[in-house]
Design an enzyme around this catalytic site. Structure first.
Site, PDB file in Angstrom:
ATOM      1  N   HIS A  97       0.841  -1.197   0.000  1.00 56.58           N
ATOM      2  CA  HIS A  97       0.000   0.000   0.000  1.00 56.58           C
ATOM      3  C   HIS A  97       0.878   1.249   0.000  1.00 56.58           C
ATOM      4  O   HIS A  97       1.961   1.258   0.583  1.00 56.58           O
ATOM      5  CB  HIS A  97      -0.907   0.022   1.228  1.00 56.58           C
ATOM      6  N   GLU A 114      -1.721  -0.226   8.359  1.00 55.01           N
ATOM      7  CA  GLU A 114      -2.705  -1.103   8.980  1.00 55.01           C
ATOM      8  C   GLU A 114      -2.059  -1.959  10.053  1.00 55.01           C
ATOM      9  O   GLU A 114      -0.827  -2.018  10.179  1.00 55.01           O
ATOM     10  CB  GLU A 114      -3.358  -2.003   7.930  1.00 55.01           C
ATOM     11  N   HIS A 172       3.309  -7.483   1.813  1.00 51.62           N
ATOM     12  CA  HIS A 172       2.671  -8.391   2.759  1.00 51.62           C
ATOM     13  C   HIS A 172       1.586  -9.207   2.078  1.00 51.62           C
ATOM     14  O   HIS A 172       1.165  -8.892   0.962  1.00 51.62           O
ATOM     15  CB  HIS A 172       2.051  -7.607   3.921  1.00 51.62           C
ATOM     16  N   ARG A 192      -1.277  -4.762  -6.226  1.00 53.46           N
ATOM     17  CA  ARG A 192      -0.938  -6.184  -6.294  1.00 53.46           C
ATOM     18  C   ARG A 192       0.404  -6.345  -6.994  1.00 53.46           C
ATOM     19  O   ARG A 192       0.611  -5.866  -8.106  1.00 53.46           O
ATOM     20  CB  ARG A 192      -2.005  -6.970  -7.076  1.00 53.46           C
TER      21      ARG A 192
END
Length: 311
Positions: A97, A114, A172, A192
């Site tokens: 991200h 996150e 991740h 992705r």
């Protein structure tokens, strides 16, 4: 002000399983649900308030009328957090991200930092948690092209009760057999890097975002520099510039919703009562409750497994 019980938004993605429907009452029995958005106010998903004075109202409409319910300085533009339950029946794509700076330049969304709380995990469960070492962009690009990217990944075995912090820029992936509570910036931007050559519902290979991913990978040299260590004395399991998260398992506790932040409670198991000046609200497995900023003190008795999030 009232405590607000929230109805979740469910998302079907090809890697999702049936646990959220079967065990948490999300969607329809037997339905394959990848994500249940427990706290969300964005164009692609808004909670509905369940019960009380505001029954049936969209959370976004409530917040438009009660901006101080988020925090005293909220500008009303973008709700700060997105909180989910995630059921990975199959491996998620290897992804990354962007940070706020890159997202502002290239998207209409925020960056995405996150954290994951492992609600449950199969005995052999693992995650991808960064790269084995620092690689040059050309090395990563070549590995993607050659189908050898997985060889560069840092695989970590996981078990129930563990917490993982994923700052923007860290490669991740959640792998199969894991149920996660995810607390994140309110963003849905995912680049992705690799997706095992899977096809989507349209029969086509799922899109990769190699150039964007390589531009943001590991911009943060030291992830520990952007977060605080967990604090067992306060039950804090994660803290950074975007959120603070606590975990209480079968343990009574009290908290105060001050003007600086709302409180969100997500019940992972069991049931409990939330008491406050003037009333009580029950909470049970699969439910979430929004406590407006400035509401004051709440007391939660024991009996439940709760993830509690604030700004």
């Amino acid at each position: 002000m009232e405590l607000l019980k929230l109805g979740a938004i469910t998302k079907k993605i090809i890697w999702g399983g049936e646990r959220l429907a079967r065990e948490y009452g999300k969607g329809v029995s037997g339905e394959k649900i990848a994500e249940s958005w427990e706290l969300t106010s964005r164009a692609d998903g808004v909670n509905t308030i369940v019960g009380g004075t505001f029954d049936g109202m969209l959370l976004s409409d409530y917040l438009a009328q009660n901006k101080n319910a988020v925090c005293k300085d909220w500008d009303g533009e973008r709700f700060p957090l997105l909180i989910k339950l995630i059921d990975a029946e199959a491996d998620l794509s290897i992804q990354v991200h962007p940070d706020d700076e890159y997202a502002a330049l290239h998207t209409t969304d925020l960056g995405k930092t996150e954290m994951w709380y492992i609600v449950d995990a199969a005995p052999d469960a693992r995650i991808i948690y960064g790269l084995k070492k620092k690689y040059k962009a050309e090395e990563v690009r070549a590995a993607i092209a050659n189908g050898t990217l997985e060889e560069l990944m840092n695989y970590v075995p996981v078990k129930k009760g563990e917490t993982y912090f994923i700052p923007s820029g860290m490669v991740h992936a959640i792998c199969k057999g894991i149920l996660i509570a995810e607390i994140q910036q309110n963003s849905n931007i995912t680049y992705r890097v690799y997706d095992y050559n899977r096809v989507g519902a349209d029969g086509k290979l799922r899109e990769l975002h190699v150039d964007d991913a390589l531009a943001v990978i590991d911009k943060i040299e030291d992830p520990s520099a952007v977060r605080a260590e967990a604090d067992e004395a306060t039950n804090m399991i994660a803290k950074c510039g975007y959120f603070t998260v606590y975990h209480f398992e079968n343990k009574a506790f009290s908290m105060e919703a001050k003007e600086e932040s709302f409180i969100h409670l997500l019940c992972l198991d069991g049931k409990a009562k939330i008491s406050y000046n003037g009333g009580q609200m029950p909470i049970q497995k699969g439910e979430s409750v929004f406590v407006p900023a400035g509401f004051g003190s709440i007391f939660v008795d024991d009996g439940a497994d709760l993830v509690v999030s604030t700004l």
